[in-house]
Design an enzyme around this catalytic site. Sequence first.
Site, PDB file in Angstrom:
ATOM      1  CB  CYS A  40      -0.852   0.110   1.210  1.00  0.00           C
ATOM      2  SG  CYS A  40      -1.705  -1.432   1.567  1.00  0.00           S
ATOM      3  CB  CYS A  44      -3.327   2.816   2.321  1.00  0.00           C
ATOM      4  SG  CYS A  44      -4.737   1.415   2.040  1.00  0.00           S
ATOM      5  CB  CYS A  71      -3.779  -2.053  -1.531  1.00  0.00           C
ATOM      6  SG  CYS A  71      -5.132  -1.384  -0.742  1.00  0.00           S
ATOM      7  CB  CYS A  74      -4.388   3.031  -1.154  1.00  0.00           C
ATOM      8  SG  CYS A  74      -2.994   1.769  -1.159  1.00  0.00           S
TER       9      CYS A  74
END
Length: 345
Positions: A40, A44, A71, A74
């Site tokens: 991430c 995030c 991810c 994000c």
Amino acid sequence: MRYIGGMTTDDATAWAAFEARDRRMDGRVIVAVTTTGIYCKPSCPARRPLRENVRFFPDPAAARDAGYRACRRCTPDVVGRDAEAVTRAVALIEAADAGIALDALATAVGYAPHHFHRLFKRATGVTPAAYARAIRADRAATALSSGDSVTAAIYDAGYTAPSRFYATTADRLGMTPSAWKRGGAGVTIRWTVAATSLGPLLIAATDKGLCRVAFDEDEALLCARFPNAQIVRGGGALDKLAVRVVAEVESPGRHTDLPVDVRGTAFQEAVWQALRAIPKGETRNYAQIAAAAGSPSAVRAVGTACGANSVAVVIPCHRVTRSDGDIGGYAYGPERKRALLARET
């Protein structure tokens, strides 16, 4: 210690940024979670895992090589594209002979104008238009200092007409173009030396704001710095301003709205803006200031910009430390720097 995205950082700094969801670290470190296999951005919005389940990588490619996947919330792979777009936009602005419309700039880097406007300001601290104005003003100042014709200097700096220069640049230059060309002739600077617990403090200001605040300086040094200005001692308005400056020395962080009349390059002014944004009682290292100023790799240049700061305490370069947390340099000595920091905690 590691070198990530042009800035020195460590796991503690990266974890602190992740905990705080600090957008300024997006694109400079990647956070991977061992229990989910996902990587991430630091910002995030997802729930934070336990510290022992987190690893840090310099970029998405390194995280992918280690077996992690991006991810979907994000979209960390997008950050690199954002940073590249801002870098390209800065290059286009600096290379342009005249201003570039936001629509054209955003199209050139592949973004919608409104979104890119937000993205550019978040990355650099200023809007594309403000950055372009700073570039033109820098060119004008240089040309006015060396050229024979004020009008030619204005056109050479990229202004479409002298009226545009006077409308957009007078406040930033702090004086008329002709006065600038004559090294500040016609500008009145009032000064005083005030007693503080850290020693005598020179305080000098134009009618626009503070232009010099420095320990252990006097009228002779001020005249050497501004050889063509009219130097005048004291005055009621300056006395009131000096009281507030002294209060800032004795109890830093009380007067964050002190007016200043200082000029620098676009990068220097971005650094000074980042310095004034550091909250009372907190510090930042040179790498963090470089990132906040929109140039993560310009760590050494941040030190130069701090050294060029003409208004001690008001622009709080005493809040900048080295990457190892040590006190670092300070124009007026490390003991004064330690004292100022101690007064903020």
